[in-house]
Design a protein around this motif. Structure first.
Motif, PDB file in Angstrom:
ATOM      1  N   LEU A 123       0.834  -1.209   0.000  1.00 39.35           N
ATOM      2  CA  LEU A 123       0.000   0.000   0.000  1.00 39.35           C
ATOM      3  C   LEU A 123       0.867   1.256   0.000  1.00 39.35           C
ATOM      4  CD1 LEU A 123      -2.719  -1.043   2.631  1.00 39.35           C
ATOM      5  CD2 LEU A 123      -2.932  -1.037   0.133  1.00 39.35           C
ATOM      6  N   ALA A 124       1.950   1.211   0.767  1.00 44.27           N
ATOM      7  CA  ALA A 124       2.849   2.366   0.801  1.00 44.27           C
ATOM      8  C   ALA A 124       3.526   2.585  -0.550  1.00 44.27           C
ATOM      9  CB  ALA A 124       3.898   2.173   1.901  1.00 44.27           C
ATOM     10  N   LEU A 125       3.908   1.485  -1.218  1.00 44.30           N
ATOM     11  CA  LEU A 125       4.516   1.609  -2.553  1.00 44.30           C
ATOM     12  C   LEU A 125       3.549   2.221  -3.548  1.00 44.30           C
ATOM     13  CD1 LEU A 125       6.611  -1.639  -3.221  1.00 44.30           C
ATOM     14  CD2 LEU A 125       7.431   0.727  -3.008  1.00 44.30           C
ATOM     15  N   ILE A 126       2.290   1.781  -3.499  1.00 45.24           N
ATOM     16  CA  ILE A 126       1.273   2.341  -4.392  1.00 45.24           C
ATOM     17  C   ILE A 126       1.090   3.828  -4.102  1.00 45.24           C
ATOM     18  CG2 ILE A 126      -1.187   2.298  -4.973  1.00 45.24           C
ATOM     19  CD1 ILE A 126      -1.105  -0.735  -4.435  1.00 45.24           C
ATOM     20  N   ALA A 127       1.042   4.172  -2.827  1.00 48.81           N
ATOM     21  CA  ALA A 127       0.831   5.567  -2.449  1.00 48.81           C
ATOM     22  C   ALA A 127       1.988   6.458  -2.883  1.00 48.81           C
ATOM     23  CB  ALA A 127       0.631   5.662  -0.932  1.00 48.81           C
ATOM     24  N   ILE A 128       3.236   5.984  -2.689  1.00 53.49           N
ATOM     25  CA  ILE A 128       4.379   6.824  -3.074  1.00 53.49           C
ATOM     26  C   ILE A 128       4.482   6.926  -4.592  1.00 53.49           C
ATOM     27  CG2 ILE A 128       6.147   5.013  -3.128  1.00 53.49           C
ATOM     28  CD1 ILE A 128       6.514   8.572  -1.704  1.00 53.49           C
ATOM     29  N   SER A 129       4.079   5.872  -5.296  1.00 55.39           N
ATOM     30  CA  SER A 129       4.077   5.915  -6.759  1.00 55.39           C
ATOM     31  C   SER A 129       3.034   6.924  -7.249  1.00 55.39           C
ATOM     32  CB  SER A 129       3.767   4.529  -7.338  1.00 55.39           C
ATOM     33  OG  SER A 129       4.755   3.596  -6.940  1.00 55.39           O
ATOM     34  N   TRP A 130       1.895   6.930  -6.600  1.00 58.41           N
ATOM     35  CA  TRP A 130       0.840   7.879  -6.988  1.00 58.41           C
ATOM     36  C   TRP A 130       1.288   9.318  -6.720  1.00 58.41           C
ATOM     37  CZ3 TRP A 130      -2.251  11.227  -3.975  1.00 58.41           C
ATOM     38  CH2 TRP A 130      -3.323  11.799  -4.645  1.00 58.41           C
ATOM     39  N   LEU A 131       1.933   9.546  -5.560  1.00 56.38           N
ATOM     40  CA  LEU A 131       2.425  10.893  -5.256  1.00 56.38           C
ATOM     41  C   LEU A 131       3.465  11.336  -6.282  1.00 56.38           C
ATOM     42  CD1 LEU A 131       2.884  10.920  -1.348  1.00 56.38           C
ATOM     43  CD2 LEU A 131       1.232  12.227  -2.683  1.00 56.38           C
ATOM     44  N   SER A 132       4.360  10.426  -6.660  1.00 60.52           N
ATOM     45  CA  SER A 132       5.390  10.761  -7.653  1.00 60.52           C
ATOM     46  C   SER A 132       4.763  11.058  -9.007  1.00 60.52           C
ATOM     47  CB  SER A 132       6.387   9.604  -7.768  1.00 60.52           C
ATOM     48  OG  SER A 132       7.030   9.369  -6.534  1.00 60.52           O
ATOM     49  N   TRP A 133       3.769  10.262  -9.389  1.00 64.44           N
ATOM     50  CA  TRP A 133       3.097  10.470 -10.676  1.00 64.44           C
ATOM     51  C   TRP A 133       2.363  11.807 -10.707  1.00 64.44           C
ATOM     52  CZ3 TRP A 133      -2.294  10.080 -12.212  1.00 64.44           C
ATOM     53  CH2 TRP A 133      -2.470  10.067 -13.599  1.00 64.44           C
ATOM     54  N   GLN A 134       1.802  12.214  -9.540  1.00 55.59           N
ATOM     55  CA  GLN A 134       1.108  13.498  -9.443  1.00 55.59           C
ATOM     56  C   GLN A 134       2.076  14.674  -9.309  1.00 55.59           C
ATOM     57  OE1 GLN A 134      -2.296  14.222  -9.439  1.00 55.59           O
ATOM     58  NE2 GLN A 134      -2.705  12.099 -10.003  1.00 55.59           N
ATOM     59  N   GLY A 135       3.355  14.371  -9.089  1.00 51.02           N
ATOM     60  CA  GLY A 135       4.336  15.433  -8.895  1.00 51.02           C
ATOM     61  C   GLY A 135       4.308  16.045  -7.511  1.00 51.02           C
ATOM     62  N   ASP A 136       3.712  15.326  -6.548  1.00 56.24           N
ATOM     63  CA  ASP A 136       3.582  15.848  -5.188  1.00 56.24           C
ATOM     64  C   ASP A 136       4.596  15.251  -4.217  1.00 56.24           C
ATOM     65  OD1 ASP A 136       1.400  17.441  -5.901  1.00 56.24           O
ATOM     66  OD2 ASP A 136      -0.035  15.808  -5.552  1.00 56.24           O
ATOM     67  N   SER A 137       5.439  14.352  -4.685  1.00 54.60           N
ATOM     68  CA  SER A 137       6.420  13.723  -3.796  1.00 54.60           C
ATOM     69  C   SER A 137       7.577  14.683  -3.520  1.00 54.60           C
ATOM     70  CB  SER A 137       6.948  12.431  -4.431  1.00 54.60           C
ATOM     71  OG  SER A 137       7.990  11.895  -3.651  1.00 54.60           O
TER      72      SER A 137
END
Length: 302
Positions: A194-208
């Motif tokens: 779940l954490a990997l999915i969340a960090i991938s989503w943040l990176s894809w959104q440019g919010d990481s």
């Protein structure tokens, strides 16, 4: 003539481990206050990711894979571990939010309340018979929360949710046959996808924020390490100390947070809040006295 008992070296080690664990936990507000501008949700994601990876190396170094593989080989029994994982993740995230929103006093109140929440859960869920002083302590804490609600017009929801989530975590954790280190690893391992999915989503959104600010990236990695270290110290204390002794040491954590909130973060403490804190401290004193009175007595050597 009664001889004086010699100091138990294991007990001394246990107290040292316990002090280390609770002082580290108590100082966590100072660490999480460094994450200026990074949302609590993102810090929580990295805390899960890096604590899991750190524990892989640590368990390998300590050669402690046997209980982990045994637990993972019985997926039908992982339901309670998953509940523990979700509860502790919620607790971590809410605590980080409390620090970021400058509500450390509420966080400290939550951890002061936790032993009394444990009493309530034991009575309601496990049908445990509570001592009279423990019931009085629970009543004082309930009255303190009611006064805050009546006089301030709002519930200290951060305190209540921190206490309920950590108390519930302890309730389910007792039903999981894993030591502290192995249990934390399995919990973070279940949350890892779940954490990997969340960090991938943040990176894809440019919010990481990871890798864009190297000092902050280093702190995010360290957050995982700091998750495991006090737990290891706590496990060392739990193996060497009586539960009553460990219970007294537990108050060090919220006491340090309370002092940090007042002296370093400058959070205001109104008279109503102070009065409710005093009521809860009185309840904790009664609870501690009751626990001390009911402790197993050691035989006296003549």
């Amino acid at each position: 003539m009664l001889s004086t008992s010699t100091r138990d070296p294991q007990a001394v080690k246990g107290v040292t481990f316990g002090l280390t664990a609770y002082i580290m936990w108590g100082c966590f507000p100072l660490f999480f206050a460094l994450f200026d501008g990074i949302p609590a949700f993102e810090i929580l994601i990295h805390r899960i990711l890096w604590s899991c990876l750190f524990l892989v190396g640590l368990i390998t170094f300590l050669k402690r894979w046997a209980p982990v593989t045994q637990a993972l080989s019985q997926p039908k029994r992982l339901g309670r571990v998953l509940i523990c994982a979700l509860l502790i993740a919620f607790n971590w995230g809410l605590y980080i939010y409390a620090v970021e929103s400058k509500q450390v006093l509420q966080a400290s109140l939550g951890y002061f309340l936790t032993p009394l929440v444990n009493v309530a859960l034991g009575m309601l869920v496990l049908r445990e018979v509570m001592a009279r002083l423990q019931l009085v302590a629970l009543g004082l804490a309930s009255l303190a929360i009611a006064i805050q609600f009546a006089m301030l017009g709002e519930l200290p929801w951060i305190s209540l949710m921190l206490a309920l989530s950590f108390g519930s975590y302890g309730l389910f954790r007792k039903q999981v046959p894993l030591d502290g280190l192995s249990g934390l690893f399995v919990e973070t391992l279940l949350l890892f996808p779940l954490a990997l999915i969340a960090i991938s989503w943040l990176s894809w959104q440019g919010d990481s924020h990871f890798l864009y600010d190297m000092p902050m990236s280093g702190l995010l990695i360290i957050s995982g390490v700091l998750t495991a270290l006090p737990l290891m110290a706590f496990a060392g204390a739990a193996r060497r100390l009586r539960l009553s002794t460990l219970g007294f040491l537990m108050y060090i954590n919220p006491s340090i947070q309370f002092l940090i909130a007042l002296t370093i973060f400058g959070e205001p403490l109104g008279m109503i809040q102070l009065a409710t804190f005093i009521m809860i401290w009185l309840g904790l004193a009664l609870y501690s006295w009751s626990s001390w009175q009911s402790r197993p007595r050691q035989a006296v050597v003549s």
